[in-house]
Scaffold this motif. Structure first.
Motif, short mmCIF file in Angstrom:
data_model
loop_
_atom_site.label_atom_id
_atom_site.label_comp_id
_atom_site.label_asym_id
_atom_site.label_seq_id
_atom_site.Cartn_x
_atom_site.Cartn_y
_atom_site.Cartn_z
N ARG A 459 0.84 -1.20 0.00
CA ARG A 459 0.00 0.00 0.00
C ARG A 459 0.88 1.26 0.00
NH1 ARG A 459 -5.43 -1.00 1.72
NH2 ARG A 459 -5.75 -3.22 2.13
N ASP A 460 1.91 1.26 0.85
CA ASP A 460 2.81 2.42 0.91
C ASP A 460 3.52 2.62 -0.42
OD1 ASP A 460 2.10 2.83 3.54
OD2 ASP A 460 3.90 1.91 4.38
N ALA A 461 4.03 1.52 -0.99
CA ALA A 461 4.82 1.62 -2.22
C ALA A 461 3.98 2.03 -3.42
CB ALA A 461 5.53 0.30 -2.50
N SER A 462 2.71 1.69 -3.41
CA SER A 462 1.84 1.97 -4.57
C SER A 462 0.94 3.18 -4.37
CB SER A 462 0.97 0.75 -4.86
OG SER A 462 0.03 0.54 -3.80
N ASP A 463 1.19 3.92 -3.30
CA ASP A 463 0.32 5.05 -2.96
C ASP A 463 -1.13 4.58 -2.84
OD1 ASP A 463 -0.26 7.68 -2.28
OD2 ASP A 463 -0.55 8.31 -4.37
N ASP A 464 -1.29 3.45 -2.19
CA ASP A 464 -2.60 2.86 -1.87
C ASP A 464 -3.37 2.35 -3.08
OD1 ASP A 464 -2.71 3.12 1.04
OD2 ASP A 464 -2.69 5.27 0.65
N LYS A 465 -2.70 2.13 -4.19
CA LYS A 465 -3.37 1.60 -5.37
C LYS A 465 -3.38 0.07 -5.39
CE LYS A 465 -2.51 5.56 -8.42
NZ LYS A 465 -1.92 6.43 -7.38
N ALA A 466 -2.61 -0.55 -4.53
CA ALA A 466 -2.54 -2.01 -4.48
C ALA A 466 -2.46 -2.46 -3.03
CB ALA A 466 -1.34 -2.52 -5.27
N SER A 467 -2.80 -3.73 -2.80
CA SER A 467 -2.83 -4.29 -1.46
C SER A 467 -2.60 -5.79 -1.55
CB SER A 467 -4.19 -4.01 -0.81
OG SER A 467 -5.22 -4.74 -1.47
N LEU A 468 -2.74 -6.47 -0.42
CA LEU A 468 -2.59 -7.93 -0.41
C LEU A 468 -3.62 -8.58 -1.33
CD1 LEU A 468 -1.03 -10.29 0.96
CD2 LEU A 468 -2.87 -10.37 2.66
N ARG A 469 -4.79 -7.99 -1.41
CA ARG A 469 -5.82 -8.53 -2.30
C ARG A 469 -5.32 -8.58 -3.75
NH1 ARG A 469 -11.83 -5.83 -3.25
NH2 ARG A 469 -12.81 -7.66 -4.21
N GLU A 470 -4.69 -7.51 -4.21
CA GLU A 470 -4.17 -7.48 -5.57
C GLU A 470 -3.05 -8.50 -5.77
OE1 GLU A 470 -6.90 -4.58 -5.37
OE2 GLU A 470 -5.16 -4.57 -4.04
N ILE A 471 -2.26 -8.74 -4.72
CA ILE A 471 -1.21 -9.76 -4.81
C ILE A 471 -1.84 -11.12 -5.09
CG2 ILE A 471 0.57 -11.02 -3.54
CD1 ILE A 471 1.20 -8.43 -2.05
N PHE A 472 -2.86 -11.47 -4.32
CA PHE A 472 -3.50 -12.77 -4.50
C PHE A 472 -4.20 -12.87 -5.85
CE2 PHE A 472 -3.04 -13.68 0.10
CZ PHE A 472 -2.62 -15.00 -0.01
N GLN A 473 -4.86 -11.82 -6.26
CA GLN A 473 -5.54 -11.88 -7.56
C GLN A 473 -4.51 -11.99 -8.70
OE1 GLN A 473 -8.44 -8.74 -8.05
NE2 GLN A 473 -9.68 -9.44 -6.31
N TRP A 474 -3.38 -11.32 -8.57
CA TRP A 474 -2.32 -11.43 -9.58
C TRP A 474 -1.78 -12.85 -9.62
CZ3 TRP A 474 2.71 -12.79 -10.29
CH2 TRP A 474 3.38 -12.28 -11.41
N MET A 475 -1.54 -13.44 -8.46
CA MET A 475 -1.02 -14.81 -8.42
C MET A 475 -2.05 -15.80 -8.94
SD MET A 475 1.12 -14.77 -4.81
CE MET A 475 2.08 -16.25 -5.12
N ASN A 476 -3.31 -15.53 -8.69
CA ASN A 476 -4.36 -16.40 -9.21
C ASN A 476 -4.38 -16.37 -10.74
OD1 ASN A 476 -6.48 -18.21 -8.54
ND2 ASN A 476 -8.01 -16.64 -8.99
N ARG A 477 -4.25 -15.17 -11.31
CA ARG A 477 -4.25 -15.04 -12.77
C ARG A 477 -2.99 -15.61 -13.41
NH1 ARG A 477 -5.90 -9.82 -11.43
NH2 ARG A 477 -3.83 -9.01 -11.98
N ASN A 478 -1.86 -15.38 -12.77
CA ASN A 478 -0.59 -15.69 -13.41
C ASN A 478 -0.03 -17.06 -13.05
OD1 ASN A 478 0.47 -13.09 -14.93
ND2 ASN A 478 -0.56 -12.40 -13.06
N TYR A 479 -0.51 -17.67 -11.98
CA TYR A 479 -0.04 -19.00 -11.61
C TYR A 479 -1.19 -20.02 -11.62
CZ TYR A 479 4.36 -16.86 -10.17
OH TYR A 479 5.54 -16.20 -10.17
N ALA A 480 -2.21 -19.80 -10.81
CA ALA A 480 -3.25 -20.82 -10.65
C ALA A 480 -4.00 -21.09 -11.95
CB ALA A 480 -4.23 -20.40 -9.56
N GLN A 481 -4.52 -20.05 -12.55
CA GLN A 481 -5.37 -20.26 -13.72
C GLN A 481 -4.62 -20.81 -14.93
OE1 GLN A 481 -7.45 -16.52 -14.04
NE2 GLN A 481 -8.54 -16.86 -12.11
N PRO A 482 -3.37 -20.43 -15.18
CA PRO A 482 -2.62 -21.09 -16.28
C PRO A 482 -2.04 -22.45 -15.89
CG PRO A 482 -1.84 -18.83 -15.87
CD PRO A 482 -2.66 -19.24 -14.69
N GLY A 483 -2.25 -22.91 -14.67
CA GLY A 483 -1.74 -24.21 -14.27
C GLY A 483 -0.27 -24.22 -13.91
N LYS A 484 0.21 -23.10 -13.37
CA LYS A 484 1.62 -23.01 -12.99
C LYS A 484 1.76 -22.96 -11.47
CE LYS A 484 2.73 -20.21 -17.09
NZ LYS A 484 3.25 -18.89 -17.54
#
Length: 655
Positions: A459-484
């Motif tokens: 949150r600090d690094a992104s000026d509150d534009k990202a959070s733990l939620r965005e981390i999980f959603q990114w990992m879901n898109r980039n790892y889980a859903q493609p089967g990685k």
């Protein structure tokens, strides 16, 4: 990494947004969880001849879709016959299960392996419960079968098929076990079923026999027209726990999915009318937080025993939950806590899965340095979800968070053992010495705190534009859903940097891989909080105890000269009751409610003998941790805290 198309040897194979209908073709294969795990999809690597564009297209087409007709005049290879298991509930009172396996024709010699671990990161050697093993051919003639090591057998003369039969005791109660009693059968199937080593990826057919007339079967396995159950492979099979009993069941729909709650417990010990709304709030909050629902149906298997109990075990399409009946009555959050944690595991570790847990090796440990994330940060999300669902308020959340800090700071090992090292040492948790405060920390509690810290850092690094939620959603898109699978801590760092657009290497070096002392006031200043350390007079117990994964508390240390020592308490004593109440998952809370001058009574067990000890508690000073508002808190800090407590960023969109 490329996976072979349309097949998977994962314990939980599923398509990114598909249901758990096992017969449907799948383009993406996903994983299974790691105290418990699965094998990886076979890979097709290099060393192929170069093909024309048309040939490459045809190969791709063959890989993407199952062939219904022969191609270019070739004869389609018929599918291999499934491995057939039959589980007979042979003797309920003696916990005896009879297992029969029918092997199709194949190699003359076949090896059969019983896992040495499952559900917990502990080698438990389930073969200790095997009474006997026999083998015969299709004509009924006995075949030679011999033990190769403590958990593997080799049968000879099996070229034309073979039938293997063995007797195994199912006497490990709880969500991590396999248990057969006069009341019910509950099976984590890896703990009672051997697998043919050369056909672990083969399809499976399983039937249950000798079931009492009023008992039913609950599982997420697909049922065949004949009434037996099917799975694509052994790994999917053993990721599907089975409850067989006269259970009670209730259903509800939420957000396009169908949920089942199955309860095996004394009817007077629970209220389904209270369980359903809590569960419904949790699943609604978590699927919304992840913006994902990779199933159509999901099963909650619940047990509320009166003697001990407590914990949960996640699976791809179900979870097994156990809460002591008295705890369920005394603590309104007990059921919600374990439910929120285990349900979120269907993403974190079941689908968003570290590479180190793949492929699972049932014969020895799978070491991972990422359990701080897979388990600990699941705790972080658990509390965020309970807040979002209205099951926890801000004061309760901050009180729990301060308690986690206190727990970590009270263990001198927080300066010598990192979160990654604690993850690797998970296999030592069954040993009493390992739990001493100077020896270890918990990847659960340190990971829980790291989840909060990482959330605030992003949150600090992104000026509150990202959070733990965005981390999980990114990992879901980039790892889980493609089967990685993600590359352990490095994969978490990459995800955090991707959503924050910042370099977070120093954070991971200091706090994940390292043991640097944490400046809590610096961590929480952006949300207007600081950590207070205040002396408090509390009851002097004279001992410390710990409890792991459903077991009863064990005394770790007894202070010399204390009233506890004079009463006869010694290290290694197992605590059965505290003041006539079962010592269960809330035992620390019960001990914390005692005051100086109170009398404590412990029922303990040592060397197979039970006894009761009693003494009067003295007093001692300890430091109480509390998170409070900073002086002159600003509107900006208040706004950031409000977003943090919702588990949302202020940016509104996911990077």
């Amino acid at each position: 990494m490329s996976h072979s198309c349309n097949t998977s040897t994962h314990e939980s194979a599923f398509s990114a947004y598909s249901a758990n209908s096992l017969g449907a073709p799948r383009l993406k294969a996903f994983d299974r969880k790691g105290r418990k795990e699965s094998a990886r999809c076979s890979q097709r690597r290099a060393h192929r001849p170069r093909h024309s564009s048309l040939a490459r297209f045809l190969l791709l087409a063959i890989c993407i879709a199952p062939l219904k007709q022969p191609v270019f005049g070739q004869i389609a290879t018929p599918p291999a016959a499934p491995i057939q298991y039959t589980i007979a509930l042979a003797d309920l009172l003696a916990h005896k299960v009879h297992v029969t396996i029918n092997l199709a024709p194949g190699a003359s010699e076949r090896d059969l392996q019983l896992p040495v671990w499952n559900a917990l990161y502990q080698v438990r050697d389930f073969s200790q419960y095997v009474n006997w093993v026999k083998a015969k051919n299709r004509e009924g003639t006995a075949l030679p079968i011999r033990l190769l090591d403590k958990s593997r057998w080799r049968v000879s003369g099996a070229a034309n098929g073979a039938e293997i039969e063995y007797e195994i005791l199912a006497m490990l109660p709880g969500p991590y076990g396999a248990d057969l009693t006069s009341r019910h059968a509950f099976f984590n199937l890896a703990e009672i079923l051997v697998y043919p080593v050369d056909e672990r990826s083969g399809s499976v057919l399983i039937g249950f026999r000798d079931i009492p007339t009023n008992w039913k079967i609950a599982t997420t396995l697909d049922q065949s027209p004949a009434g037996d159950f099917t799975a694509q492979n052994y790994d999917r099979l053993v990721d599907s726990p089975v409850e067989i009993s006269a259970f009670e069941e209730v259903h509800f729909d939420e957000g396009g999915a169908h949920y089942r709650i199955v309860v095996d417990a004394d009817r007077s010990d629970y209220d389904l009318g209270k369980l359903v709304p809590v569960t419904k709030k949790i699943v609604a909050a978590e699927t919304a937080w992840m913006n994902d629902r990779p199933f159509r149906t999901y099963l909650f298997l619940c047990h509320f025993p009166r003697a001990s109990g407590g914990g949960g075990m996640e699976h791809a399409y179900s979870t097994a939950i156990e809460v002591n009946a008295q705890v369920l009555t005394d603590n309104p959050l007990a059921f919600a806590d374990v439910t929120a944690h285990e349900f979120f595991h269907l993403w974190n570790v079941k689908r968003i899965r570290p590479q180190s847990l793949e492929p699972v090796d049932y014969t020895k440990e799978n070491y991972s340095s990422a359990l701080w994330f897979s388990e600990g940060v699941t705790n972080t999300v658990e509390d965020y979800i309970l807040l979002r669902a209205g099951l926890l308020n801000e004061n309760q959340f901050l009180h729990r968070l301060a308690g986690q800090i206190e727990e970590l700071e009270d263990r001198p090992a927080h300066l010598t053992q990192s979160a990654e090292e604690s993850s690797l040492d998970a296999w030592l948790e069954k040993y009493q010495q390992y739990w001493l405060p100077h020896r270890s920390i918990s990847y659960y509690s340190k990971g829980d705190l790291l989840g909060v810290m990482l959330d605030l850092a992003v949150r600090d690094a992104s000026d509150d534009k990202a959070s733990l939620r965005e981390i999980f959603q990114w990992m879901n898109r980039n790892y889980a859903q493609p089967g990685k699978f993600f590359p352990d801590s490095e994969g978490v760092r990459q995800a955090a940097e991707a959503v924050s657009h910042a370099d977070l290497k120093l954070f991971f070096t200091k706090y994940v891989a390292g043991t640097e002392q944490i400046d809590w006031n610096d961590i929480f200043k952006s949300v207007g909080l600081h950590l207070l350390r205040q002396p408090e007079t509390v009851a002097d117990l004279g001992f410390s105890a710990t409890r792991t994964f459903g077991s009863q508390p064990v005394v770790m240390d007894v202070r010399a000269g204390s009233e506890a020592a004079r009463a006869g308490l010694v290290e290694g004593d197992v605590i059965l009751q505290i003041n006539n109440r079962v010592a269960s998952s809330d035992f620390q809370e019960k001990l914390g409610q005692l005051h100086p001058g109170d009398t404590i009574q412990l029922k303990i067990q040592s060397s197979g003998r039970q006894r009761t000890l009693q003494w009067k508690l003295g007093s001692r000073e300890e430091i109480e941790f509390e998170l409070k508002d900073v002086d002159n808190i600003t509107p900006r800090q208040k706004a950031r805290r409000a977003a943090w407590l919702k588990g949302e960023s202020l940016g509104g969109t996911s990077p």
